[in-house]
Design an enzyme around this catalytic site. Structure first.
Site, short mmCIF file in Angstrom:
data_model
loop_
_atom_site.label_atom_id
_atom_site.label_comp_id
_atom_site.label_asym_id
_atom_site.label_seq_id
_atom_site.Cartn_x
_atom_site.Cartn_y
_atom_site.Cartn_z
N ARG A 178 58.69 17.81 38.54
CA ARG A 178 59.34 17.19 39.69
C ARG A 178 60.65 17.87 40.05
O ARG A 178 61.44 18.21 39.16
CB ARG A 178 59.59 15.71 39.43
CG ARG A 178 58.32 14.93 39.43
CD ARG A 178 58.51 13.56 38.86
NE ARG A 178 57.23 13.02 38.46
CZ ARG A 178 56.93 12.63 37.24
NH1 ARG A 178 57.82 12.73 36.28
NH2 ARG A 178 55.75 12.15 36.96
N PRO A 234 57.79 5.20 47.18
CA PRO A 234 58.28 3.90 46.77
C PRO A 234 58.60 3.83 45.28
O PRO A 234 57.77 4.14 44.43
CB PRO A 234 57.14 2.94 47.13
CG PRO A 234 55.95 3.78 47.32
CD PRO A 234 56.40 5.14 47.66
N GLU A 235 59.82 3.46 44.97
CA GLU A 235 60.23 3.19 43.59
C GLU A 235 60.52 1.69 43.51
O GLU A 235 60.19 0.95 44.45
CB GLU A 235 61.45 4.03 43.23
CG GLU A 235 61.16 5.54 43.37
CD GLU A 235 62.34 6.43 43.02
OE1 GLU A 235 63.16 6.03 42.18
OE2 GLU A 235 62.43 7.52 43.59
N LYS A 254 56.88 -0.62 39.26
CA LYS A 254 56.53 -0.22 40.62
C LYS A 254 55.20 -0.81 41.05
O LYS A 254 54.61 -0.38 42.04
CB LYS A 254 56.47 1.31 40.72
CG LYS A 254 57.77 2.02 40.39
CD LYS A 254 57.59 3.52 40.51
CE LYS A 254 58.59 4.26 39.65
NZ LYS A 254 58.29 5.70 39.55
#
Length: 290
Positions: free
Chosen positions: A280, A2-3, A69
DNA sequence: AGCACGCTCCGGGCGC
DNA sequence: TGCGCCCGGAGCGTG
């Protein structure tokens, strides 16, 4: 994962379900209890479990709000206000049900960690498969420093200027642009998916150093981030692996992503490249992104 | 003081 | 089938 858009979707779904409701009490899973007994702060952060359970008792949920977020669940009891800060981590999800058996996906049902029993009889349930999520009970946002250091909301008027100013700081200007736009102290709410997308649409290679990008190009990038975040919100967010909206709902933004987890560039059709930036995976088109 | 870095939290999903 | 490894937001401790 979730962003910002996914969290926005959760908040929009939650508002009509829990605002104005009163928490009778909260039950925490055995896993949470055992981890805390072991000295860890699994899911419940900043306080011991007894304090957490005592504090939320009889609290009225006055407002549910997204910030970056994070989900801020504003609470009130005896005219005094508090905040229950929630982060979904990688795999957090909320459900509002009459019974936990209504959570149909087993992987969410078997990782329920907090059940807030509401006075109307319903259960406000936090499930988190990997337990990277967070529930933090505080008096005010200013009581938890990381929350005070967050960049403005990307849709705020001053957000672009803030981004440009942060980029000029020595610690940021040497870094790869992708690492910087994913830093919550530079831009709020932009994670791997939307960083990847915005860099693709503006043809910037994610490894490019901040200092070598012109101001005009930075503004173009910032606007692309805002645009892709808005587009995603309009499409219910990206439902990838373990992201679910409230009660297991799904979005459709994943079908509109142009670069994230793509094997070929949708523009030139050449193979994409993946590199690791700040830990990432970062996918880009070596032909289109310079 | 302020920053960089590595560690930690974890289970699902994958490759072999 | 089973084992081992990889993945990742964000805070925190260390140097």
């Amino acid at each position: 994962m979730p962003e910002l858009p996914e969290v926005e979707g959760v908040v929009r779904d939650l508002k009509p379900l829990v605002e104005g409701k009163v928490i009778e009490h909260v039950l925490l899973s055995d896993v949470v209890h055992m981890s805390h007994a072991d000295g860890k702060q699994t899911i419940v952060k900043g306080t011991d479990l007894d304090t957490f359970q005592l504090m939320v008792r009889d609290m009225k949920i006055t407002k549910v709000e997204r910030r970056a977020k994070y989900i801020f669940i504003h609470l009130m009891k005896n005219e005094e206000s508090f905040v229950l800060v929630n982060h979904l981590g990688m795999t957090g999800a909320w459900f509002v049900v009459d019974d936990v058996t209504e959570i149909t996906e087993e992987k969410f049902r078997k990782h329920v960690h907090a059940i807030f029993k509401l006075r109307n009889g319903q259960l406000f349930v936090f499930s988190d498969i990997r337990r990277f999520g967070e529930l933090r009970f505080i008096k005010a946002i200013s009581d938890h420093k990381p929350l005070t250091l967050m960049a403005p909301e990307p849709f705020d008027e001053d957000a672009c200027d803030f981004f440009l100013a942060q980029c000029k700081k020595p610690k940021y200007e040497q870094k790869a642009i992708k690492e910087v736009i994913m830093d919550g102290q530079v831009i709020s709410g932009c994670g791997n998916i939307y960083a990847t997308e915005s860099l693709f649409t503006t043809k910037i290679r994610p490894t490019k150093k901040v200092k070598s990008i012109s101001k005009a190009k930075k503004i173009e990038l910032f606007n692309a981030i805002v645009d892709v975040l808005k587009e995603s919100i309009e499409n219910g967010g990206s439902t990838i692996s373990d992201y679910r909206s409230v009660n297991g709902g799904a979005g459709s933004m994943q079908d509109r992503l142009k670069m994230y987890s793509r094997k070929n560039c949708p523009v030139c059709l050449k193979e994409t490249t993946s590199v690791v930036i700040a830990g990432r995976t970062s996918t880009y088109c070596p032909n289109c992104q310079k």
